[in-house]
Design a protein around this motif. Structure first.
Motif, short mmCIF file in Angstrom:
data_model
loop_
_atom_site.label_atom_id
_atom_site.label_comp_id
_atom_site.label_asym_id
_atom_site.label_seq_id
_atom_site.Cartn_x
_atom_site.Cartn_y
_atom_site.Cartn_z
N VAL A 77 0.85 -1.21 0.00
CA VAL A 77 0.00 0.00 0.00
C VAL A 77 0.88 1.25 0.00
O VAL A 77 0.62 2.20 -0.74
N SER A 78 1.95 1.24 0.78
CA SER A 78 2.88 2.39 0.81
C SER A 78 3.50 2.64 -0.55
O SER A 78 3.62 3.78 -0.99
N LEU A 79 3.88 1.57 -1.23
CA LEU A 79 4.46 1.70 -2.57
C LEU A 79 3.44 2.29 -3.54
O LEU A 79 3.75 3.20 -4.31
N VAL A 80 2.22 1.78 -3.51
CA VAL A 80 1.16 2.29 -4.38
C VAL A 80 0.94 3.78 -4.11
O VAL A 80 0.89 4.60 -5.04
N LYS A 81 0.84 4.16 -2.84
CA LYS A 81 0.57 5.55 -2.48
C LYS A 81 1.74 6.46 -2.82
O LYS A 81 1.55 7.64 -3.13
N SER A 82 2.97 5.92 -2.81
CA SER A 82 4.11 6.75 -3.19
C SER A 82 4.12 7.02 -4.69
O SER A 82 4.59 8.05 -5.15
N GLU A 128 4.58 -20.33 -10.34
CA GLU A 128 6.00 -20.74 -10.34
C GLU A 128 6.87 -19.86 -9.44
O GLU A 128 7.83 -19.25 -9.90
N ASP A 129 6.56 -19.78 -8.20
CA ASP A 129 7.35 -19.00 -7.23
C ASP A 129 7.35 -17.50 -7.50
O ASP A 129 8.18 -16.78 -6.96
N ARG A 130 6.47 -17.01 -8.35
CA ARG A 130 6.33 -15.58 -8.59
C ARG A 130 4.97 -15.15 -8.08
O ARG A 130 3.98 -15.83 -8.29
N ILE A 131 4.95 -13.99 -7.45
CA ILE A 131 3.70 -13.44 -6.94
C ILE A 131 3.54 -12.02 -7.50
O ILE A 131 4.44 -11.19 -7.39
N TYR A 132 2.38 -11.80 -8.12
CA TYR A 132 2.02 -10.49 -8.64
C TYR A 132 0.77 -10.00 -7.94
O TYR A 132 -0.09 -10.78 -7.56
N ILE A 176 2.24 -5.12 -9.70
CA ILE A 176 3.36 -5.14 -8.76
C ILE A 176 3.86 -6.56 -8.59
O ILE A 176 3.08 -7.48 -8.35
N LEU A 177 5.16 -6.73 -8.71
CA LEU A 177 5.81 -8.01 -8.52
C LEU A 177 6.37 -8.06 -7.11
O LEU A 177 7.01 -7.11 -6.66
N GLN A 178 6.12 -9.17 -6.42
CA GLN A 178 6.71 -9.37 -5.10
C GLN A 178 7.90 -10.28 -5.26
O GLN A 178 7.79 -11.39 -5.77
N GLU A 179 9.07 -9.78 -4.88
CA GLU A 179 10.30 -10.57 -4.93
C GLU A 179 10.85 -10.64 -3.51
O GLU A 179 11.30 -9.63 -2.98
N GLY A 180 10.77 -11.83 -2.92
CA GLY A 180 11.13 -11.95 -1.52
C GLY A 180 10.16 -11.13 -0.70
O GLY A 180 8.95 -11.21 -0.88
N GLY A 181 10.67 -10.28 0.16
CA GLY A 181 9.81 -9.43 0.95
C GLY A 181 9.60 -8.06 0.35
O GLY A 181 8.94 -7.22 0.94
#
Length: 180
Positions: free
Chosen positions: A54-59, A75-79, A96-101
């Motif tokens: 949410v912080s990233l989106v708002k920035s 396959e280990d990818r989260i969008y 938005i791509l989530q890579e690790g945390g």
């Protein structure tokens, strides 16, 4: 925008890993699988999004009112496809791509009138072999500074008939679908 974007994300990710385009409800235990790579798509309420996301989106879009999101796992990818409206009421979607945390914006999309696209992009499309007047235009701002214009014909809402890449004042017709 969500239904179209699921299809577009499948097309985009098909080149990377394949896509089956199936949706799972939030309480479904098994990933979707009909062909290709299993994909789990879960609707997420705005209140359930990770605070860092949410912080990233708002920035990126400070005046965005988040209306909801989809979480897509493959396959280990989260969008996350985060949808909402700007203060002026216009729709906007961030992929938005989530890579690790960490979260990384891949693209920002909105529908526009074709007349709002840069003249160079409109000229490039006018010179295409299969030129047509688009009935829908999605502007996708990429992280490399380019903008992809996805042009749709009447009766074909799932896949753009033409894509134009615009960067640094120059436009080109894409021979292959853009990867994001």
């Amino acid at each position: 925008m969500r239904r179209h974007h699921l299809s577009m994300l499948c097309v985009v990710l098909a080149g990377l890993a394949g896509c089956d385009g199936n949706r799972q409800s939030a309480d479904s235990a098994a990933p979707a699988k009909s062909s290709g790579i299993p994909t789990t798509v879960t609707d997420i309420a705005a209140s359930d999004l990770p605070p860092e996301l949410v912080s990233l989106v708002k920035s990126e879009v400070p005046d965005m009112q988040i209306e909801g999101a989809e979480r897509k796992e493959r396959e280990d990818r989260i969008y996350y496809d985060v949808e909402g409206r700007r203060a002026d009421g216009s729709e906007v979607e961030l992929d938005i791509l989530q890579e690790g945390g960490a979260f990384k914006i891949v693209e920002i999309q909105r529908d526009i009138a074709w007349s709002e696209a840069p003249q160079a992009a409109r000229d490039a499309a006018a010179g295409a072999q299969n030129k047509f007047e688009p009935v829908r235009v999605i502007e996708s701002k990429q992280t490399d500074g380019s903008v992809i214009y996805e042009l749709f014909t009447d009766g074909a809402p799932e896949k753009p008939a033409l894509e134009v890449r615009f960067m640094e004042g120059k436009a080109e017709i894409l021979e292959e679908e853009w990867p994001h």
